[in-house]
Design an enzyme around this catalytic site. Structure first.
Site, PDB file in Angstrom:
ATOM      1  N   HIS A 157       0.863  -1.195   0.000  1.00  0.00           N
ATOM      2  CA  HIS A 157       0.000   0.000   0.000  1.00  0.00           C
ATOM      3  C   HIS A 157       0.893   1.235   0.000  1.00  0.00           C
ATOM      4  CE1 HIS A 157      -3.726   2.174   1.951  1.00  0.00           C
ATOM      5  NE2 HIS A 157      -3.060   2.973   1.114  1.00  0.00           N
ATOM      6  N   HIS A 204       1.229   4.757  -2.590  1.00  0.00           N
ATOM      7  CA  HIS A 204       0.834   5.511  -3.789  1.00  0.00           C
ATOM      8  C   HIS A 204       2.078   6.169  -4.353  1.00  0.00           C
ATOM      9  CE1 HIS A 204      -3.467   5.262  -2.547  1.00  0.00           C
ATOM     10  NE2 HIS A 204      -2.906   5.201  -1.346  1.00  0.00           N
ATOM     11  N   HIS A 257      -9.546   0.958  -0.987  1.00  0.00           N
ATOM     12  CA  HIS A 257      -9.465   1.648   0.292  1.00  0.00           C
ATOM     13  C   HIS A 257     -10.860   1.600   0.927  1.00  0.00           C
ATOM     14  CE1 HIS A 257      -5.708   3.163  -1.222  1.00  0.00           C
ATOM     15  NE2 HIS A 257      -5.539   4.046  -0.262  1.00  0.00           N
ATOM     16  N   GLU A 268     -10.953   3.723   6.258  1.00  0.00           N
ATOM     17  CA  GLU A 268      -9.874   4.619   6.706  1.00  0.00           C
ATOM     18  C   GLU A 268     -10.571   5.747   7.474  1.00  0.00           C
ATOM     19  OE1 GLU A 268      -7.923   6.781   3.524  1.00  0.00           O
ATOM     20  OE2 GLU A 268      -6.248   7.399   4.801  1.00  0.00           O
ATOM     21  N   ASP A 291       1.872   4.130   2.662  1.00  0.00           N
ATOM     22  CA  ASP A 291       0.797   4.944   2.064  1.00  0.00           C
ATOM     23  C   ASP A 291       1.379   6.048   1.170  1.00  0.00           C
ATOM     24  OD1 ASP A 291      -1.837   5.458   1.474  1.00  0.00           O
ATOM     25  OD2 ASP A 291      -2.362   6.313   3.418  1.00  0.00           O
ATOM     26  N   ASP A 292       1.773   7.178   1.786  1.00  0.00           N
ATOM     27  CA  ASP A 292       2.323   8.319   1.031  1.00  0.00           C
ATOM     28  C   ASP A 292       3.577   8.793   1.761  1.00  0.00           C
ATOM     29  OD1 ASP A 292       0.022   8.873  -0.992  1.00  0.00           O
ATOM     30  OD2 ASP A 292      -0.967   8.625   0.937  1.00  0.00           O
TER      31      ASP A 292
HETATM   32  N1  HPA Z   1      -6.571   7.430   1.207  1.00  0.00           N
HETATM   33  C1  HPA Z   1      -7.252   7.719   0.109  1.00  0.00           C
HETATM   34  N2  HPA Z   1      -6.681   8.142  -1.005  1.00  0.00           N
HETATM   35  C2  HPA Z   1      -5.365   8.275  -1.032  1.00  0.00           C
HETATM   36  C3  HPA Z   1      -4.596   8.004   0.074  1.00  0.00           C
HETATM   37  C4  HPA Z   1      -5.236   7.548   1.261  1.00  0.00           C
HETATM   38  O1  HPA Z   1      -4.632   7.260   2.304  1.00  0.00           O
HETATM   39  N3  HPA Z   1      -3.311   8.260  -0.287  1.00  0.00           N
HETATM   40  C5  HPA Z   1      -3.322   8.645  -1.569  1.00  0.00           C
HETATM   41  N4  HPA Z   1      -4.566   8.665  -2.040  1.00  0.00           N
HETATM   42 ZN    ZN Z   2      -3.714   4.817   0.472  1.00  0.00          ZN
END
Ligand code: HPA
Ligand code: ZN
Length: 350
Positions: free
Chosen positions: A27, A29, A207, A210, A288-289
């Site tokens: 996971h 991006h 997703h 969250e 994630d990012d």
């Molecule tokens: N959630 C939803 N969209 C996203 C995320 C996330 O954590 N990171 C990049 N796009």
């Molecule tokens: Zn994500």
């Protein structure tokens, strides 16, 4: 489970073991691995004007209150990505960092609609990313695959058009996912496009849970028939759903630093990863990012374990093993990686 001598690993060896252990990242991006320094370099190379005067000023803006406040900055950052070599540079930078964190296998999300909306052809995006994955396999000995994500704040028709445009490059990606603003955009909005993706033989993930309610996790499973849930931490609010996730062995790709930076939890000490593992859910740890949330996968492991005393060597092993088992790699590759994981733990227990 092969390795069992967890009590022979002292707690003070944990940070080094978390860093050294082989792992998969499921996971991440790729647009979220765009570091401020690379944003400025690409802006200059492509003649794109930025809203911030310096790397420091941009970084200072990374103070998020929720998912949307992050997404606004994340989509703005991606505006410097225009040419195939930009997408190559982006993914190559991530893959070098992942290899340094002992990631053996990465399944990398990308958001084509963020780029096609600016007039960048989908072919440019996919070819640049694919080139980096192939080079990483040869030079870094890391296995890297791509998963195309649909932006859920846009319409299903736009997602369908994106999938059709991508299918000529079908051999360059292994699956589809669903990301962007979760609340108000439930999985059921995307039933037709996920049906189409499954019919094309693609893996499917989404997703869910969250910021959105546990109900979105249920509909991702029942209506999109996803194989993994990305995040899924709000399953903790619904014991029947937790029992189902455990029973069906549905993996959750948990992103602890992301959850704290986006205020899903106030502090890491409140993160529910220990409870998810204790309930037998197939959780994994991911970044994630990483350029926006304070670190790559090893930073996630180290900070999470430092804040949560319930997590020890056994949980480190389970999380790494889950990452391989939850991947879309074939059984022979998984067995080879798990053998390497066992070796790393056996060495730490010496
Ligand atoms: N959630 C939803 N969209 C996203 C995320 C996330 O954590 N990171 C990049 N796009
Ligand atoms: Zn994500």
């Amino acid at each position: 489970m092969t390795f069992t001598a967890f009590d022979r690993i002292p707690r003070d060896c944990l940070p080094a073991l978390l860093r050294a252990m082989p792992k998969a990242e499921l996971h991440m991006h790729v647009e979220g691995s765009l570091e401020p320094e690379l944003i400025f370099r690409l802006a200059q190379r492509n003649g794109v004007a930025l809203a911030y005067p310096s790397v420091e000023a941009l970084r200072a803006a990374y103070a998020f209150t929720d998912l949307q406040s992050f997404l606004d900055i994340y989509y703005a950052g991606a505006s410097v990505l225009l040419k195939e070599e930009d997408f190559f540079d982006l993914a190559w930078a991530y893959l070098q960092r992942a290899a340094a964190d002992n990631v053996l296998h990465a399944e990398i999300f990308f958001d084509p609609q963020t780029h096609t909306a600016r007039g960048v052809p989908i072919e440019t995006v996919i070819k640049g990313l694919d080139h980096a994955c192939r080079r990483a396999h040869q030079e870094l000995r890391i296995s890297a695959k791509l998963i195309l994500c649909f932006l859920r704040h846009l319409s299903e028709d736009e997602a369908l058009a994106t999938l059709e445009a991508a299918l000529p490059y079908r051999h360059h990606f292994i699956g589809v996912g669903l990301d962007s603003s979760e609340r108000g955009h439930p999985p059921e909005k995307f039933v037709r496009v996920f049906d189409r993706a499954r019919a094309a033989g693609l893996h499917v993930v989404a997703h869910a849970g969250e910021e959105g309610p546990p109900e979105y996790i249920r509909s991702a499973l029942d209506m999109l028939e996803v194989e993994r849930i990305d995040h899924g931490v709000r399953s903790i609010e619904d014991p029947a759903l937790m029992a189902r996730l455990a029973r069906e062995g549905i993996p959750l790709t948990v992103c602890p630093l992301s959850n704290v930076r986006l205020c899903v939890y106030k502090t890491m000490a409140e993160h529910q990863l220990p409870a998810l593992l204790a309930a037998g859910l197939k959780a994994t740890v991911n970044s994630d990012d990483p350029a926006y949330f304070g670190g790559y996968i090893n930073q996630n492991f180290v900070e999470t374990f430092a804040a949560l005393p319930q997590l020890g060597a056994r949980e480190a092993y389970v999380l790494a093993r889950n990452s391989f088992e939850a991947s879309f790699a074939d059984d022979a590759a998984k067995a080879g990686w798990i053998a390497q994981l066992d070796e790393a733990f056996a060495a730490a227990a010496q």
